[in-house]
Design an enzyme around this catalytic site. Structure first.
Site, PDB file in Angstrom:
ATOM      1  N   TYR A 158       5.067  44.241  -8.309  1.00 22.17           N
ATOM      2  CA  TYR A 158       5.076  45.186  -7.191  1.00 22.17           C
ATOM      3  C   TYR A 158       4.886  44.454  -5.862  1.00 22.17           C
ATOM      4  O   TYR A 158       3.900  43.747  -5.659  1.00 22.17           O
ATOM      5  CB  TYR A 158       3.989  46.239  -7.359  1.00 22.17           C
ATOM      6  CG  TYR A 158       4.245  47.243  -8.465  1.00 22.17           C
ATOM      7  CD1 TYR A 158       5.493  47.327  -9.089  1.00 22.17           C
ATOM      8  CD2 TYR A 158       3.247  48.111  -8.889  1.00 22.17           C
ATOM      9  CE1 TYR A 158       5.733  48.244 -10.104  1.00 22.17           C
ATOM     10  CE2 TYR A 158       3.473  49.037  -9.898  1.00 22.17           C
ATOM     11  CZ  TYR A 158       4.716  49.100 -10.502  1.00 22.17           C
ATOM     12  OH  TYR A 158       4.939  50.013 -11.508  1.00 22.17           O
ATOM     13  N   PRO A 191       6.441  61.243 -11.502  1.00 23.12           N
ATOM     14  CA  PRO A 191       6.146  62.626 -11.877  1.00 23.12           C
ATOM     15  C   PRO A 191       6.486  63.653 -10.806  1.00 23.12           C
ATOM     16  O   PRO A 191       6.674  64.833 -11.112  1.00 23.12           O
ATOM     17  CB  PRO A 191       4.635  62.600 -12.142  1.00 23.12           C
ATOM     18  CG  PRO A 191       4.116  61.520 -11.251  1.00 23.12           C
ATOM     19  CD  PRO A 191       5.192  60.466 -11.284  1.00 23.12           C
ATOM     20  N   LEU A 192       6.570  63.217  -9.540  1.00 25.95           N
ATOM     21  CA  LEU A 192       6.895  64.147  -8.462  1.00 25.95           C
ATOM     22  C   LEU A 192       8.395  64.222  -8.194  1.00 25.95           C
ATOM     23  O   LEU A 192       8.833  64.880  -7.255  1.00 25.95           O
ATOM     24  CB  LEU A 192       6.150  63.748  -7.184  1.00 25.95           C
ATOM     25  CG  LEU A 192       4.639  64.033  -7.210  1.00 25.95           C
ATOM     26  CD1 LEU A 192       3.942  63.343  -6.041  1.00 25.95           C
ATOM     27  CD2 LEU A 192       4.365  65.526  -7.203  1.00 25.95           C
ATOM     28  N   ALA A 193       9.181  63.556  -9.050  1.00 22.83           N
ATOM     29  CA  ALA A 193      10.649  63.636  -8.982  1.00 22.83           C
ATOM     30  C   ALA A 193      11.180  63.295  -7.591  1.00 22.83           C
ATOM     31  O   ALA A 193      12.086  63.947  -7.070  1.00 22.83           O
ATOM     32  CB  ALA A 193      11.130  65.031  -9.408  1.00 22.83           C
ATOM     33  N   GLY A 229      10.151  63.883  -4.831  1.00 23.16           N
ATOM     34  CA  GLY A 229       9.905  64.901  -3.815  1.00 23.16           C
ATOM     35  C   GLY A 229      10.967  65.970  -3.669  1.00 23.16           C
ATOM     36  O   GLY A 229      10.906  66.779  -2.731  1.00 23.16           O
TER      37      GLY A 229
END
Length: 325
Positions: A63, A233-235, A237
């Protein structure tokens, strides 16, 4: 009362949400410097996460070309009492093009051991709570991995082990040679990336042909008490404020329903999207990949939000864009 997630069942006091630290440290150019602004962003993201009860933080050696871990490590150095109250997880196994070769995956014993030493140095800590093997290496020798794990466990450098982006068959192969269990599997799952559900309901259906989620993975993780973590998990946005220009009718319809539910339940769209994922009985642990403090705080209600079965299915059929079989 909220049921404990698999990590908690193993005695690891992990929060139900994880802060993913991929965006710490700026761009992924190894030559670019870490700035004072990057450290400021790190402190602010950490504060927001702690404020909503997050105590688990997810890293990877790649990262921001290692800068994400360095920024987090400096933040920890300035707050030394924090280390024993948080859970640090990192990953290794992906190698970008260099003088030795192309973009590749590497689960050799030497690479795993060197990677962990680098991770610990950048984070400024003596141990990782959990180390994940980042992406499957087609050339993996499970005995090599097992040897690395034995050394890391014996030295105290890593307390627990897991994987990322793996099928049940790949985990079973590694497990057959390792004295340590693999207690986490991190996969892409969200209201938009719903193959983990489609695999189950599309058995013996033509719709199963285009689904790439590994069949049997969900059931295996539940049987073995392996923590399923969701990346993305928030796709990105799309259901919580991002522009819908160019998106499909099903995405627009789902975003509309998410907004309606958020208003009715007096919460945020982010919380609704995460609560939908967390309602699954496998005890999915979302890894939120943002450093925006306000967006982190918007996830506050997710763990306590109770969607009805009917609302859960409304969201699922909306994102499918068709009726269930």
């Amino acid at each position: 009362m909220t049921k404990p997630i698999p990590l908690q069942k193993r005695g690891i006091p992990a929060s139900q949400l994880v802060l993913g630290c991929m965006r710490f440290g700026g761009d992924w150019n190894a030559a670019s410097a870490i700035t004072a602004e990057h450290y400021k962003e790190g402190h602010e993201a950490l504060d927001a996460a702690l404020e909503i009860g997050i105590n688990m933080f997810d890293h990877a050696d790649i990262y921001a070309a290692g800068k994400a871990e360095r920024v987090f490590g400096q933040v920890l150095k300035e707050r030394p009492a924090l280390r024993e109250n948080i859970i640090l997880q990192s990953k290794c196994g992906i190698r970008f093009p260099d003088e030795s070769g192309p973009h590749r995956f590497d689960f050799t014993e030497g690479h795993i051991l060197r990677s962990v030493d680098g991770i610990l140095e950048r984070l400024g800590t003596e141990y990782l709570d959990i180390l994940l093997l980042h992406r499957p290496d087609p050339l993996v020798d499970p005995e090599d991995v097992a040897s690395a794990i034995r050394q890391l466990k014996a030295s105290g450098k890593v307390r627990h082990f897991g994987v990322s982006n793996m099928s049940q068959g790949q985990i079973r192969l590694l497990s057959a040679y390792s004295d340590e269990p693999f207690i986490v599997n991190q996969l892409e799952m969200s209201l938009r990336k719903h193959g983990f559900l489609d695999t189950a309901i599309s058995v013996n259906q033509e719709a199963a042909r285009d689904n790439v989620f590994p069949e049997g993975a969900m059931e295996y993780m539940r049987l073995e008490n392996i923590q399923l973590q969701s990346w993305g998990p928030l796709a990105q946005g799309v259901y919580s404020g991002r522009s819908l220009d160019g998106q499909s009718e099903s995405v627009a319809a789902t975003a509309k329903l998410v907004a309606e539910l958020a208003e009715r339940l007096d919460t945020t769209t982010e919380a609704v999207v995460l609560a939908w994922l967390m309602k699954h009985p496998a005890g999915i642990q979302p890894v939120i990949g943002t450093i925006n403090p306000e967006r982190i705080r918007a996830c506050r209600d997710a763990a306590d939000l109770r969607l009805s079965r009917e609302d859960w299915y409304r969201l699922y059929t909306a994102t499918l864009g068709r009726n269930l079989p």
